[in-house]
Design a protein around this motif. Structure first.
Motif, PDB file in Angstrom:
ATOM      1  N   SER A 222       0.804  -1.059   0.044  1.00 25.01           N
ATOM      2  CA  SER A 222       0.040  -0.008  -0.151  1.00 25.01           C
ATOM      3  C   SER A 222       0.926   1.230  -0.040  1.00 25.01           C
ATOM      4  O   SER A 222       2.056   1.327   0.455  1.00 25.01           O
ATOM      5  N   PRO A 223       0.278   2.297  -0.186  1.00 29.72           N
ATOM      6  CA  PRO A 223       1.218   3.558  -0.273  1.00 29.72           C
ATOM      7  C   PRO A 223       1.849   4.111   0.890  1.00 29.72           C
ATOM      8  O   PRO A 223       2.998   4.432   0.929  1.00 29.72           O
ATOM      9  N   ASP A 224       1.355   3.583   2.220  1.00 30.89           N
ATOM     10  CA  ASP A 224       2.055   3.862   3.326  1.00 30.89           C
ATOM     11  C   ASP A 224       2.798   2.636   3.748  1.00 30.89           C
ATOM     12  O   ASP A 224       3.540   2.729   4.817  1.00 30.89           O
ATOM     13  N   GLY A 225       2.851   1.535   2.888  1.00 36.65           N
ATOM     14  CA  GLY A 225       3.740   0.453   3.428  1.00 36.65           C
ATOM     15  C   GLY A 225       3.259  -0.568   4.398  1.00 36.65           C
ATOM     16  O   GLY A 225       4.006  -1.495   4.695  1.00 36.65           O
ATOM     17  N   THR A 226       1.937  -0.233   4.937  1.00 37.04           N
ATOM     18  CA  THR A 226       1.623  -1.000   5.856  1.00 37.04           C
ATOM     19  C   THR A 226       0.883  -2.320   5.457  1.00 37.04           C
ATOM     20  O   THR A 226       0.708  -3.214   6.244  1.00 37.04           O
ATOM     21  N   GLU A 227       0.501  -2.577   4.135  1.00 38.14           N
ATOM     22  CA  GLU A 227      -0.421  -3.693   3.809  1.00 38.14           C
ATOM     23  C   GLU A 227       0.296  -4.313   2.515  1.00 38.14           C
ATOM     24  O   GLU A 227       1.040  -3.646   1.933  1.00 38.14           O
ATOM     25  N   HIS A 228      -0.040  -5.564   2.399  1.00 38.48           N
ATOM     26  CA  HIS A 228       0.682  -6.097   1.233  1.00 38.48           C
ATOM     27  C   HIS A 228      -0.593  -6.535   0.355  1.00 38.48           C
ATOM     28  O   HIS A 228      -1.602  -6.936   0.640  1.00 38.48           O
ATOM     29  N   TRP A 229      -0.271  -6.372  -0.989  1.00 39.18           N
ATOM     30  CA  TRP A 229      -1.495  -6.516  -2.052  1.00 39.18           C
ATOM     31  C   TRP A 229      -0.892  -7.276  -3.092  1.00 39.18           C
ATOM     32  O   TRP A 229       0.155  -7.261  -3.401  1.00 39.18           O
ATOM     33  N   ILE A 230      -2.095  -8.329  -3.821  1.00 36.22           N
ATOM     34  CA  ILE A 230      -1.841  -9.134  -4.699  1.00 36.22           C
ATOM     35  C   ILE A 230      -2.637  -8.656  -6.017  1.00 36.22           C
ATOM     36  O   ILE A 230      -3.776  -7.973  -5.655  1.00 36.22           O
ATOM     37  N   LEU A 231      -2.037  -8.292  -7.139  1.00 31.30           N
ATOM     38  CA  LEU A 231      -2.845  -8.045  -8.373  1.00 31.30           C
ATOM     39  C   LEU A 231      -2.570  -9.354  -9.039  1.00 31.30           C
ATOM     40  O   LEU A 231      -1.853 -10.137  -9.226  1.00 31.30           O
ATOM     41  N   TYR A 232      -3.880  -9.783  -9.793  1.00 27.15           N
ATOM     42  CA  TYR A 232      -4.082 -11.192 -10.321  1.00 27.15           C
ATOM     43  C   TYR A 232      -5.182 -10.970 -11.699  1.00 27.15           C
ATOM     44  O   TYR A 232      -5.893 -10.048 -11.416  1.00 27.15           O
ATOM     45  N   HIS A 233      -5.361 -11.996 -12.447  1.00 28.93           N
ATOM     46  CA  HIS A 233      -6.354 -11.703 -13.228  1.00 28.93           C
ATOM     47  C   HIS A 233      -7.315 -13.094 -13.033  1.00 28.93           C
ATOM     48  O   HIS A 233      -6.795 -13.906 -12.320  1.00 28.93           O
ATOM     49  N   ALA A 234      -8.648 -12.691 -13.546  1.00 27.01           N
ATOM     50  CA  ALA A 234      -9.654 -13.861 -13.581  1.00 27.01           C
ATOM     51  C   ALA A 234     -10.567 -13.901 -14.840  1.00 27.01           C
ATOM     52  O   ALA A 234     -10.515 -12.760 -15.478  1.00 27.01           O
ATOM     53  N   LYS A 235     -10.903 -14.815 -15.250  1.00 22.64           N
ATOM     54  CA  LYS A 235     -11.788 -15.035 -16.065  1.00 22.64           C
ATOM     55  C   LYS A 235     -13.200 -14.551 -16.040  1.00 22.64           C
ATOM     56  O   LYS A 235     -13.570 -14.330 -14.918  1.00 22.64           O
ATOM     57  N   LYS A 236     -13.793 -13.760 -17.001  1.00 19.97           N
ATOM     58  CA  LYS A 236     -15.094 -13.295 -16.953  1.00 19.97           C
ATOM     59  C   LYS A 236     -16.049 -14.339 -16.937  1.00 19.97           C
ATOM     60  O   LYS A 236     -17.268 -13.870 -16.694  1.00 19.97           O
ATOM     61  N   SER A 237     -16.106 -15.615 -17.560  1.00 18.01           N
ATOM     62  CA  SER A 237     -17.015 -16.623 -17.386  1.00 18.01           C
ATOM     63  C   SER A 237     -16.190 -18.048 -17.414  1.00 18.01           C
ATOM     64  O   SER A 237     -15.178 -18.109 -17.558  1.00 18.01           O
ATOM     65  N   ALA A 238     -17.314 -18.791 -17.399  1.00 16.75           N
ATOM     66  CA  ALA A 238     -16.801 -20.431 -17.327  1.00 16.75           C
ATOM     67  C   ALA A 238     -16.313 -20.997 -18.741  1.00 16.75           C
ATOM     68  O   ALA A 238     -15.590 -21.907 -18.781  1.00 16.75           O
TER      69      ALA A 238
END
Length: 368
Positions: A309-325
């Motif tokens: 996060s901008p203040d460095g206190t949180e950890h974040w994951i960016l990922y992709h997902a499918k829009k449908s099955a």
């Protein structure tokens, strides 16, 4: 959710955080896969997924700015933003050449910074379209300390087994990422054991040493193959998209497994059992998973990158997902906070359905 910041938040946000597990449980079963209510009113201090279109999200943070890297028509793009959940306008930083090994099928770029210069690692091919049998990995180097370039093409990286033999053929390779550890630079990627005439070929994770950010200096070593029950059972067994994740005294490789075009796509984890050990020894890595997988409403989660996060206190994951099955590569990009166990292992939790309000990253400023 991270409850350590409750005292810094509004009463509304505190209530949301406390009720979040119940809300997520309800939404996971009630929200249809295709529901993406982007036109709903989102409370101040919140955002909803997805945050963008496309796949294979890459983000790197420098000072107060997030830089995103992606592939698209004509080449490679970089964007910048002070907000993790609002990637900026994409700028073309490198155009594919008219001829050569890297003129087509540009995939999954990553932007890294070493010694005051920026490097983009990417996969490409000499022939467009399928079968995807010509993919190799290359790297670009910035002329100065500017992620928008200009960039110099440093060529194809050697990803084969005969580095000491001039002219030996590089092996099929995608999703190459660098790992710095104990003063040594390594490359990790997804590849084939042998080049093949069909793209229905099993993919493995490999590692090699690097003498600098654009030169592989050893033969590759096989780190991981799709062998566990949660890595197999579909149309084609894959290990791909390795990403380095470091935390305190631990080093992880978080990778994608199963088929990227199916809803079963998910994340596995390799943990270096001791960071003083040689990472080129497969026995020094412990495999477990899945560590992040889809639900009935968020499918095909994979190919991630990590930041704070901008203040460095949180950890974040960016990922992709499918829009449908439906099998295919119609995907979008999502962001989500993750946490850690007391002994330093990542806890990615459950992917949050599209349209569910989430607190923005800690320290992310809103518009005046």
């Amino acid at each position: 959710m991270n409850l350590t910041h409750i005292k810094h938040t509004s009463p509304l946000k505190v209530l949301f955080v406390l009720l979040y597990p119940l809300l997520l449980a309800c939404c996971t079963t009630a929200v249809a896969p295709e529901v993406e209510e982007r036109n709903q009113t989102v409370p101040e201090g919140y955002f909803t997924n997805p945050i963008g279109e496309g796949a294979d999200p890459w983000v790197i943070r420098k000072n107060d700015t997030y830089y995103f890297c992606s592939a698209g028509d004509g080449g490679l793009y970089v964007s910048q933003s002070e907000k993790l959940t609002e990637p900026g306008e994409k700028v073309l930083v490198w155009e594919t050449p008219d001829t050569g090994w890297n003129k087509s099928n540009v995939w999954a770029p990553e932007l890294h910074r070493f010694n005051g210069k920026w490097y983009i690692y990417y996969a490409a091919a000499k022939k467009g379209g399928g079968p995807f049998i010509h993919q190799r990995s290359g790297v670009l180097e910035s002329e100065g300390d500017d992620p928008f370039g200009p960039y110099t093409d440093k060529g194809m990286l050697y990803t084969g087994d005969s580095i000491n033999y001039a002219g030996s053929e590089s092996k099929w390779a995608i999703d190459l990422t660098p790992l710095q550890l104990n003063g040594q630079l390594y490359a990790v990627w997804s590849g084939w054991k042998e080049n093949a005439t069909t793209d229905k070929t099993k993919q493995h994770l490999y590692m090699a040493t690097m003498s600098n950010p654009w030169t592989i200096s050893s033969n590759r070593v096989l780190l991981s193959s799709p062998e566990e029950p949660w890595e197999t059972g579909g149309e084609l067994d894959l290990n791909e998209g390795p990403q380095v994740l470091k935390h305190k005294d631990k080093v992880f490789l978080i990778y994608s497994t199963r088929e990227s075009w199916l809803k079963e796509y998910r994340l596995g984890q390799l943990t270096l059992t001791d960071t003083l050990l040689n990472p080129m020894q497969p026995a020094h890595w412990k495999k477990e998973g899945p560590v992040f997988q889809g639900t009935d409403s968020v499918m095909g989660v994979g190919h991630c990158s990590f930041t704070t996060s901008p203040d460095g206190t949180e950890h974040w994951i960016l990922y992709h997902a499918k829009k449908s099955a439906v099998p295919g590569w119609d995907r979008n990009i999502r962001a989500q906070e993750f946490t850690w166990t007391a002994n330093g292992f990542p806890v990615f939790g459950t992917p949050v359905p599209a349209g569910v309000p989430l607190p923005v990253p800690s320290g992310q400023m809103e518009e005046d």
